[in-house]
Design an enzyme around this catalytic site. Structure first.
Site: not given
Ligand code: AMP
Length: 186
Positions: A74, A111
């Site tokens: 994006r 993460e």
């Protein structure tokens, strides 16, 4: 002149447009617990898309940016429109294995696990003024990795620009010496 902003009841300048109303919050995408900030409704509205890009562009002086370095996928949408408006070049940063020629790579922590970004070795010349662009800055891990790549190539980072900043995640603290500008803050 000041007026109330209906979304968060804070005060905004009457001249500042509230781009947040064109962003859609999608809970639990791509996984549970994440609120995905979907910009497709902003992009599909031509005048709004143009004003958003112009507002990002006006934070930089004419001729100041040699190269926009933008981040898959994006980030390419925002980065290429911004580069066009600034009259600067565009250098894509991509995920591992996508670029066809010789690359510099940087691994960074997610993460769970790790990811890797790559840029062509001839993408950035020493001393070029670089603006890093992505749609969203969240934890800042991605832009931190890109900033390291640019610095290793001796590029001069003049800033990082985003449509959206998730302020609670304090991403800008990962790139403390880089001036960050974001249009929409959550
Ligand atoms: P980060 O490395 O945590 O700053 O994450 C930045 C990258 O993940 C950007 O390329 C974003 O497109 C994407 N991203 C992270 N969180 C979100 C979110 N809540 N909504 C949309 N995109 C996100």
């Amino acid at each position: 002149m000041w007026q109330h902003n209906h979304h968060n009841s804070g005060l905004v300048s009457a001249h500042a447009e509230d781009f947040a109303k064109y962003c859609r919050d999608v809970p639990d995408f791509p996984k549970k617990g994440v609120i995905f900030r979907d910009i497709t409704n902003l992009l599909k509205n031509g005048p709004v898309f143009k004003r958003a890009i112009n507002e990002l562009a006006c934070h930089y002086n004419p001729g100041e940016v040699d190269t926009v370095v933008s981040i898959e996928a994006r980030g390419f949408i925002i980065g290429s429109a911004l580069a066009y408006q600034l009259g600067s070049g565009l250098v894509p940063v991509r995920k591992k294995g996508k670029l066809p020629w010789r690359v510099h790579s940087k691994t960074y922590d997610l993460e769970y696990g790790q990811d890797q970004v790559e840029v062509h070795q001839d993408g950035i010349e020493p001393k070029q003024n670089v603006l890093i662009v992505d749609d969203v800055i969240a934890t800042g891990g991605t832009v931190e990795a890109v900033a390291k790549l640019v610095r290793e190539m001796k590029g001069n980072i003049i800033g990082a620009a985003f449509l959206i900043e998730l302020t609670e995640l304090k991403g800008r603290e990962k790139i403390q010496d880089v001036p960050v500008f974001s249009l929409i803050k959550y």
